[in-house]
Write a protein that holds these residues in place. Sequence first.
Motif, mmCIF file in Angstrom:
data_model
loop_
_atom_site.group_PDB
_atom_site.id
_atom_site.type_symbol
_atom_site.label_atom_id
_atom_site.label_comp_id
_atom_site.label_asym_id
_atom_site.label_seq_id
_atom_site.Cartn_x
_atom_site.Cartn_y
_atom_site.Cartn_z
ATOM 1 N N GLY A 113 -0.593 11.830 -9.489
ATOM 2 C CA GLY A 113 0.760 11.338 -9.213
ATOM 3 C C GLY A 113 1.064 10.255 -9.870
ATOM 4 O O GLY A 113 0.159 9.160 -9.684
ATOM 5 N N VAL A 114 2.470 9.879 -10.422
ATOM 6 C CA VAL A 114 2.567 8.600 -10.933
ATOM 7 C C VAL A 114 3.605 7.817 -10.037
ATOM 8 O O VAL A 114 3.730 6.590 -10.194
ATOM 9 C CB VAL A 114 3.382 8.675 -12.257
ATOM 10 N N GLY A 115 3.848 8.266 -8.841
ATOM 11 C CA GLY A 115 4.424 7.706 -7.852
ATOM 12 C C GLY A 115 5.876 7.070 -8.240
ATOM 13 O O GLY A 115 6.619 7.818 -8.971
ATOM 14 N N PRO A 116 6.250 6.170 -7.711
ATOM 15 C CA PRO A 116 7.690 5.452 -8.053
ATOM 16 C C PRO A 116 7.808 5.294 -9.590
ATOM 17 O O PRO A 116 9.064 5.156 -10.055
ATOM 18 C CB PRO A 116 7.834 4.052 -7.521
ATOM 19 N N GLN A 148 10.020 8.265 0.704
ATOM 20 C CA GLN A 148 8.989 8.858 1.239
ATOM 21 C C GLN A 148 7.857 8.456 0.217
ATOM 22 O O GLN A 148 7.970 8.404 -0.745
ATOM 23 C CB GLN A 148 8.988 10.522 1.155
ATOM 24 N N ASN A 149 6.756 8.404 0.713
ATOM 25 C CA ASN A 149 5.604 7.920 0.001
ATOM 26 C C ASN A 149 5.189 9.041 -0.907
ATOM 27 O O ASN A 149 5.363 10.211 -0.531
ATOM 28 C CB ASN A 149 4.199 7.717 1.021
ATOM 29 N N TYR A 150 5.018 8.723 -2.263
ATOM 30 C CA TYR A 150 5.028 9.783 -3.380
ATOM 31 C C TYR A 150 3.795 10.801 -2.935
ATOM 32 O O TYR A 150 3.823 11.902 -3.343
ATOM 33 C CB TYR A 150 4.691 8.986 -4.453
ATOM 34 N N LYS A 151 2.973 10.257 -2.175
ATOM 35 C CA LYS A 151 1.510 11.186 -1.837
ATOM 36 C C LYS A 151 2.083 12.497 -1.037
ATOM 37 O O LYS A 151 1.575 13.594 -0.970
ATOM 38 C CB LYS A 151 0.413 10.772 -1.284
ATOM 39 N N THR A 189 10.985 -0.100 1.266
ATOM 40 C CA THR A 189 10.293 -0.810 0.067
ATOM 41 C C THR A 189 9.052 -0.827 -0.132
ATOM 42 O O THR A 189 8.316 -0.855 -1.243
ATOM 43 C CB THR A 189 11.049 -2.287 -0.085
ATOM 44 N N ASN A 190 8.363 -0.553 1.131
ATOM 45 C CA ASN A 190 6.611 -0.422 1.166
ATOM 46 C C ASN A 190 6.189 0.696 0.216
ATOM 47 O O ASN A 190 5.271 0.797 -0.227
ATOM 48 C CB ASN A 190 6.238 -0.345 2.474
ATOM 49 N N ASN A 191 7.272 1.797 0.059
ATOM 50 C CA ASN A 191 6.920 3.209 -0.733
ATOM 51 C C ASN A 191 6.759 2.518 -2.155
ATOM 52 O O ASN A 191 6.164 3.579 -2.946
ATOM 53 C CB ASN A 191 8.016 4.231 -0.297
ATOM 54 N N TYR A 192 7.636 1.376 -2.468
ATOM 55 C CA TYR A 192 7.338 1.236 -4.071
ATOM 56 C C TYR A 192 6.002 0.548 -4.378
ATOM 57 O O TYR A 192 5.847 0.268 -5.555
ATOM 58 C CB TYR A 192 8.568 0.599 -4.348
ATOM 59 N N ASN A 193 5.218 0.426 -3.453
ATOM 60 C CA ASN A 193 3.898 -0.137 -3.655
ATOM 61 C C ASN A 193 2.915 0.627 -3.362
ATOM 62 O O ASN A 193 2.663 0.927 -2.225
ATOM 63 C CB ASN A 193 4.019 -1.706 -2.769
ATOM 64 N N PRO A 194 2.156 0.775 -4.156
ATOM 65 C CA PRO A 194 1.965 0.548 -5.760
ATOM 66 C C PRO A 194 2.857 1.139 -6.960
ATOM 67 O O PRO A 194 3.019 2.246 -6.313
ATOM 68 C CB PRO A 194 0.671 0.949 -6.238
#
Length: 487
Positions: A66-69, A289-292, A218-223
């Motif tokens: 997954g590439v996340g944000p 939502q957290n990307y995972k 905003t914690n979901n943007y890290n990393p």
Amino acid sequence: MSTRDLTQSIMRRKPLNDIEEENKHSGLFKSLGLWQLTAIGVGGIIGVGIFSLAGLVAAGNEDTPGVGPAVLISFLIAGLASAAAALSYAEFAGMIPRAGSAYTYGYVALGEVIGWFIGWDLLLEYIAIVAVVAIGISGYFEAFLSGLGIHLPTWMASTPDEGKGGIINIPAILVCLLVTWILSRGTKAFGRFELVAVAIKVVLILFIIGLGVFYIDTNNYNPFMPSGFGPVLAGSATVFFAVFGYDAMSTAAEEATDGKKHMPKAIVLSLIVAMLLYVAATLVLTGMQNYKDIDPAAGFASAFTSVGLPVIATIISVFAVLSILTVMLTFLLGVTRVWFSMSRDGLLPGWFAGTDKHGTPQRVTWIAGISSALLAGVFPIKAVADLTNIGILAAFVVVCLAVIVFRYKRPDAPRTFRLPLMPFIPAFGVLASALLIWQLPADTKWRFGVWLIIGLAIYFFYGRKHSLMNPNSPRHAEAEEMHRPVG
């Protein structure tokens, strides 16, 4: 036949002067204005990209991380490459308002065999797009039913390759047949439906963005880029599916009330609107939502459920189905018009070019619709999406090259839109599209190669001999009569 004669025959170009005369005898009705064309473009661009592929690339799967944000960056890279191609399409659309899109542009600028290859390519890719979107709708339909406590049997709602124990995706098949029926009712009825459905779609996305922004953590943007830049670039090749659609809209040029004036504007407008909405939507999705934890099949439904809003998730699932239908309609329209155009030119049997009382090529509409239903029923979404992307990227390479060649070969041709910074923008489009093709899986490239080889055989055994541009073709005299001036 000598090598020289063979080369001349396959590189013959369709004269620009023939286009308007052929348009008068096409049998297609002119009923689409600027806003209907723009709606078709937006309808083709926005849909499964936001509602399915954004979550798929952000979350990843067993094959790709997954590439996340950073899915936002994937969309921007894809959008930049698409913009270069969009401007190239806009210049051609202002000169050649004809069904066929990239097929016709390649035929006029680069020669018959190039036009054939890109047309043959688009037949597969547009059908595959319809199938991809149907699979995406199936995912949201399941999410909607789950919200009501109804669960479809696994065997009838997924394919064997998805690893869920499925056999066939029946909801995806049914939705393919539904949009085929809608399109068969005629372009005028289709244009009205598209305008209303796209308006609902844009309102839905604005609602998602407006409400979702209050639930961003905003914690979901890290990393921000958890897997590095490589997967982000590969992800851009997958989400590229989400940033075209204007090309399919350009296949409806003959059905525009003023194609030369309205087509370039509609192409540019549709891409601008889509990219603005994509940027905002991906930020909301990965912020909620957290990307995972994002559900790749129904990203926004998953995100709103995760913040305690299952009712909103159900509403999104319902309207996502309606909004994604417009993508299917746009590309089904595209494949039928490319097929119609190739048949009219003699490269495929003329039987396919027949139209009915609605000015609709019914035969190819139903053949394409049933083919997409079969594809959607047995293949997983990523495999079909990658197959789609390689074909469209190949079309973009051809169109960007063609606009450079034609600008220098025919600088005198009347253009209602002139692509700026020639040849740098289309050259960038060629390089960017080629780079994204390189990022696609090897098996996708092999499948695409096999399809092109089949097309090459058909062209040499049928298309080259029956082309209206071939003086020995049985239909050549008919074409000469059509183009002969009156009086």
